[in-house]
Write a protein that holds these residues in place. Structure first.
Motif: not given
Length: 108
Positions: A61-63, A69-70, A76-79
């Motif tokens: 979602d953040q990407f 406001n993250s 997170s890179d792996t996800y």
């Protein structure tokens, strides 16, 4: 799950004779998996499926959205890599089988 339209996550129940079984059988696919059941499995180490799932959802979602406001998501890179690999697979399967599916559902 990539081959099932509309599925992004699911629980898959398998039957196997041992962990070395090369051809396990799928018993059922659950659209609302019980993430907590794998926390303390009968065999193997404890896991955190709910935590991993929600971290993956937030990282994606953040990407994809402008979030001022993250949250700081570890790995997170792996996800994201895993999600985009899944998305490419889902798209390829959809394009490959779309004609067949539309013939089944549209011509009824």
């Amino acid at each position: 799950m990539a081959s099932i339209p509309g599925f992004y996550t699911a629980g898959v129940d398998l039957m196997l004779s041992s962990f070395e079984d090369v051809s396990p059988k799928v018993i059922e696919i659950n659209s609302y998996p019980m993430l907590g059941i794998a926390v303390f499995p009968t065999y193997g180490p404890t896991t955190t499926p709910s935590k991993d799932y929600f971290r993956a959802v937030v990282a994606r979602d953040q990407f994809m959205n402008d979030t001022s406001n993250s949250y700081e998501i570890e790995n997170s890179d792996t996800y994201l890599k895993t999600y985009f690999k899944f998305d490419r697979r889902r798209t390829a399967l959809y394009e490959k089988f779309y004609v067949e599916l539309s013939e089944i559902y549209v011509n009824q």
